[in-house]
Motif scaffolding. Structure first.
Motif, short mmCIF file in Angstrom:
data_model
loop_
_atom_site.label_atom_id
_atom_site.label_comp_id
_atom_site.label_asym_id
_atom_site.label_seq_id
_atom_site.Cartn_x
_atom_site.Cartn_y
_atom_site.Cartn_z
N TYR A 1 -25.30 -13.77 -9.74
CA TYR A 1 -24.00 -14.32 -9.38
C TYR A 1 -23.87 -15.74 -9.94
N ALA A 2 -24.90 -16.54 -9.76
CA ALA A 2 -24.88 -17.92 -10.26
C ALA A 2 -24.76 -17.95 -11.77
N GLU A 3 -25.44 -17.03 -12.44
CA GLU A 3 -25.37 -16.94 -13.90
C GLU A 3 -23.96 -16.53 -14.34
N ALA A 4 -23.37 -15.59 -13.63
CA ALA A 4 -22.05 -15.08 -14.00
C ALA A 4 -20.93 -16.08 -13.73
N TYR A 5 -21.03 -16.83 -12.62
CA TYR A 5 -19.93 -17.71 -12.21
C TYR A 5 -20.24 -19.20 -12.32
N GLY A 6 -21.47 -19.54 -12.71
CA GLY A 6 -21.82 -20.94 -12.86
C GLY A 6 -21.84 -21.71 -11.56
N ARG A 7 -22.03 -20.99 -10.47
CA ARG A 7 -22.05 -21.63 -9.15
C ARG A 7 -23.05 -20.89 -8.27
N GLU A 8 -23.98 -21.63 -7.71
CA GLU A 8 -24.97 -21.02 -6.82
C GLU A 8 -24.38 -20.84 -5.43
N GLU A 9 -24.61 -19.66 -4.88
CA GLU A 9 -24.22 -19.36 -3.50
C GLU A 9 -25.45 -18.79 -2.81
N SER A 10 -25.61 -19.11 -1.55
CA SER A 10 -26.76 -18.59 -0.81
C SER A 10 -26.55 -17.11 -0.51
N VAL A 11 -27.67 -16.43 -0.30
CA VAL A 11 -27.60 -15.02 0.09
C VAL A 11 -26.77 -14.89 1.36
N ALA A 12 -26.95 -15.80 2.30
CA ALA A 12 -26.20 -15.75 3.57
C ALA A 12 -24.69 -15.85 3.33
N ASP A 13 -24.27 -16.57 2.30
CA ASP A 13 -22.85 -16.68 1.99
C ASP A 13 -22.34 -15.47 1.23
N LEU A 14 -23.20 -14.83 0.44
CA LEU A 14 -22.80 -13.67 -0.35
C LEU A 14 -22.74 -12.39 0.47
N VAL A 15 -23.63 -12.22 1.43
CA VAL A 15 -23.73 -10.97 2.16
C VAL A 15 -22.42 -10.58 2.86
N PRO A 16 -21.72 -11.47 3.56
CA PRO A 16 -20.46 -11.04 4.18
C PRO A 16 -19.44 -10.51 3.16
N ALA A 17 -19.35 -11.15 2.01
CA ALA A 17 -18.42 -10.68 0.98
C ALA A 17 -18.87 -9.33 0.42
N MET A 18 -20.17 -9.15 0.28
CA MET A 18 -20.71 -7.89 -0.21
C MET A 18 -20.42 -6.76 0.79
N LEU A 19 -20.63 -7.02 2.06
CA LEU A 19 -20.36 -6.01 3.08
C LEU A 19 -18.87 -5.67 3.14
N ALA A 20 -18.02 -6.67 3.07
CA ALA A 20 -16.58 -6.42 3.10
C ALA A 20 -16.16 -5.58 1.90
N ALA A 21 -16.67 -5.90 0.72
CA ALA A 21 -16.34 -5.14 -0.49
C ALA A 21 -16.82 -3.69 -0.36
N PHE A 22 -18.00 -3.51 0.20
CA PHE A 22 -18.52 -2.16 0.40
C PHE A 22 -17.63 -1.37 1.34
N LEU A 23 -17.29 -1.95 2.48
CA LEU A 23 -16.47 -1.24 3.47
C LEU A 23 -15.07 -0.95 2.94
N GLU A 24 -14.50 -1.90 2.21
CA GLU A 24 -13.16 -1.70 1.65
C GLU A 24 -13.15 -0.63 0.56
N SER A 25 -14.30 -0.36 -0.05
CA SER A 25 -14.36 0.64 -1.12
C SER A 25 -14.74 2.03 -0.61
N ASP A 26 -15.07 2.15 0.66
CA ASP A 26 -15.44 3.44 1.25
C ASP A 26 -14.16 4.15 1.70
N ARG A 27 -13.71 5.10 0.90
CA ARG A 27 -12.41 5.76 1.15
C ARG A 27 -12.34 6.44 2.51
N ASN A 28 -13.41 7.11 2.90
CA ASN A 28 -13.40 7.78 4.20
C ASN A 28 -13.30 6.78 5.34
#
Length: 72
Positions: free
Chosen positions: A36-63
Motif C-alpha cells: 500500500y505504501a509503495e502504491a500510494y506513497g504513504r505509510e498506513e498502519s495495519v490497524a488503520d488499513l484493516v477497517p477499510a479492508m473489512l468494509a471493502a470485503f463486506l461491500e463486495s459480498d453480493r449475498n
C-alpha cells in the motif's frame, strides 16, 4: 421542526475491537501495508488499513449486501 433534504447522520462513534490473528495473517497484513505504501506513497498502519479492508470485503459480498437490503 423543519424538514431538511439531508437525513440525520448515522452514529459515527468508533467502536474499538481487539482481535487475535495467526502469525501468517499478521505477516500478510504487514506485506499488504508495505505494498500500500509503495502504491500510494504513504505509510498506513495495519490497524488503520484493516477497517477499510473489512468494509471493502463486506461491500463486495453480493449475498451479504442482498441480505442486508432485504432485512431493511
Amino acid at each position: 421542526m423543519p424538514e431538511l433534504k439531508l437525513a440525520r447522520l448515522p452514529d459515527r462513534t468508533p467502536v474499538k475491537l481487539a482481535i487475535t490473528v495467526t502469525p501468517d495473517l499478521h505477516l500478510m497484513l504487514q506485506q499488504y501495508a508495505a505494498l500500500y505504501a509503495e502504491a500510494y506513497g504513504r505509510e498506513e498502519s495495519v490497524a488503520d488499513l484493516v477497517p477499510a479492508m473489512l468494509a471493502a470485503f463486506l461491500e463486495s459480498d453480493r449475498n451479504f449486501v442482498r441480505s442486508r437490503a432485504a432485512a431493511k
